[in-house]
Design a protein around this motif. Structure first.
Motif, mmCIF file in Angstrom:
data_model
loop_
_atom_site.group_PDB
_atom_site.id
_atom_site.type_symbol
_atom_site.label_atom_id
_atom_site.label_comp_id
_atom_site.label_asym_id
_atom_site.label_seq_id
_atom_site.Cartn_x
_atom_site.Cartn_y
_atom_site.Cartn_z
ATOM 1 N N GLU A 144 0.797 -1.222 0.000
ATOM 2 C CA GLU A 144 0.000 0.000 0.000
ATOM 3 C C GLU A 144 0.831 1.273 0.000
ATOM 4 O O GLU A 144 0.381 2.293 -0.475
ATOM 5 C CB GLU A 144 -0.909 0.027 1.235
ATOM 6 C CG GLU A 144 -2.075 -0.915 1.126
ATOM 7 C CD GLU A 144 -3.028 -0.693 2.265
ATOM 8 O OE1 GLU A 144 -3.563 0.418 2.373
ATOM 9 O OE2 GLU A 144 -3.212 -1.625 3.050
ATOM 10 N N GLY A 146 3.319 2.346 -1.658
ATOM 11 C CA GLY A 146 3.624 2.927 -2.951
ATOM 12 C C GLY A 146 2.714 2.368 -4.014
ATOM 13 O O GLY A 146 1.733 1.695 -3.740
ATOM 14 N N GLU A 147 3.074 2.655 -5.233
ATOM 15 C CA GLU A 147 2.313 2.109 -6.343
ATOM 16 C C GLU A 147 2.813 0.718 -6.659
ATOM 17 O O GLU A 147 3.967 0.381 -6.420
ATOM 18 C CB GLU A 147 2.470 3.007 -7.572
ATOM 19 C CG GLU A 147 1.818 4.357 -7.400
ATOM 20 C CD GLU A 147 1.931 5.227 -8.653
ATOM 21 O OE1 GLU A 147 2.726 4.910 -9.548
ATOM 22 O OE2 GLU A 147 1.206 6.221 -8.717
ATOM 23 N N ASN A 167 -0.045 1.389 -13.250
ATOM 24 C CA ASN A 167 0.377 1.631 -11.870
ATOM 25 C C ASN A 167 -0.898 1.752 -11.048
ATOM 26 O O ASN A 167 -1.777 2.550 -11.374
ATOM 27 C CB ASN A 167 1.205 2.908 -11.757
ATOM 28 C CG ASN A 167 2.601 2.717 -12.304
ATOM 29 O OD1 ASN A 167 3.202 1.668 -12.130
ATOM 30 N ND2 ASN A 167 3.113 3.722 -12.981
ATOM 31 N N LYS A 169 -2.617 2.397 -7.296
ATOM 32 C CA LYS A 169 -2.449 2.939 -5.949
ATOM 33 C C LYS A 169 -3.779 2.748 -5.222
ATOM 34 O O LYS A 169 -4.836 3.086 -5.753
ATOM 35 C CB LYS A 169 -2.072 4.408 -5.987
ATOM 36 C CG LYS A 169 -1.830 4.991 -4.612
ATOM 37 C CD LYS A 169 -0.803 6.088 -4.653
ATOM 38 C CE LYS A 169 -0.541 6.710 -3.321
ATOM 39 N NZ LYS A 169 0.243 5.925 -2.417
ATOM 40 N N HIS A 171 -6.584 3.741 -3.135
ATOM 41 C CA HIS A 171 -7.168 4.994 -2.662
ATOM 42 C C HIS A 171 -7.844 4.747 -1.312
ATOM 43 O O HIS A 171 -7.728 5.548 -0.393
ATOM 44 C CB HIS A 171 -8.177 5.540 -3.685
ATOM 45 C CG HIS A 171 -8.852 6.780 -3.238
ATOM 46 N ND1 HIS A 171 -8.224 8.004 -3.269
ATOM 47 C CD2 HIS A 171 -10.089 6.997 -2.712
ATOM 48 C CE1 HIS A 171 -9.048 8.919 -2.798
ATOM 49 N NE2 HIS A 171 -10.179 8.331 -2.448
#
Length: 191
Positions: A144, A146-147, A167, A169, A171
């Motif tokens: 979690e 980073g991407e 990529n 991520k 949210h």
């Protein structure tokens, strides 16, 4: 008699050779300029409640050291998904498509949750209406901070013969229910 056997063998050989041919034609390809498209959208993977967008369709009987019900996405669980794709992260954000496919939980340790997923990310509105990108990749969900990156392996419509990467991520994620909203930043190479 030997002449008859020879004629029969010749007929069988000719018939066998004619059946092994198939139609094919090769011609030079018209080389088109490769394009790159960058997209940002949100995928809503909801596995709780009365109207989930992803449902468990199979799970392992024994996963070793615990029950598959210890987490919302237990090791060996296979999910079918029909997740909405939206412009923004909010649940009332404008829907632009759907992510349909499957994913399986491929990690025994929930703190290192990793899924392997196949999904067709189809766009149903806007400039890319009727087009999609296909992903098939390992997705280390627990990363979690980073991407994380998944691979684009194909596409259709305006993204025919696509390749590239997404990529991802996180949210928002609820580790108790497994519900997640994910930001997808796709880099798509296509013709």
């Amino acid at each position: 008699m030997s002449l008859l056997i020879f004629a029969l063998c010749l007929t069988v050989t000719v018939a066998a050779n004619s059946d092994s041919n198939y139609y094919g034609r090769t011609k030079p390809a018209k080389v088109k300029q490769e394009k790159v498209t960058r997209l940002r959208f949100y995928l809503h993977d909801i596995i709780s409640g009365k109207n989930p967008s992803a449902v468990r369709i199979a799970h392992a009987n024994v996963t070793g050291g615990g029950s598959v019900d210890d987490s919302a996405v237990g090791f060996g669980s296979l999910f079918a998904m029909d997740d909405p794709l939206t412009i923004g992260p909010g649940k009332n954000s404008k829907e632009i498509g759907n992510g349909r496919g499957m994913y399986v939980s491929g990690s025994k340790d929930i703190s290192k949750l990793t899924i392997v997923m196949y999904a067709d990310l189809a766009f149903t509105r806007g400039k890319f209406n009727g087009s999609s990108i296909s992903v098939f990749s390992r997705n280390p969900v627990a990363e979690e901070a980073g991407e994380r990156e998944i691979g684009i392996v194909g596409g259709r419509g305006k993204f025919r013969m696509a390749r590239g990467f997404v990529n991802i991520k996180t949210h928002q994620i609820d580790m108790k229910t497994g519900d997640a909203v994910l930001r997808y930043d796709a880099t798509v190479y296509h013709y």
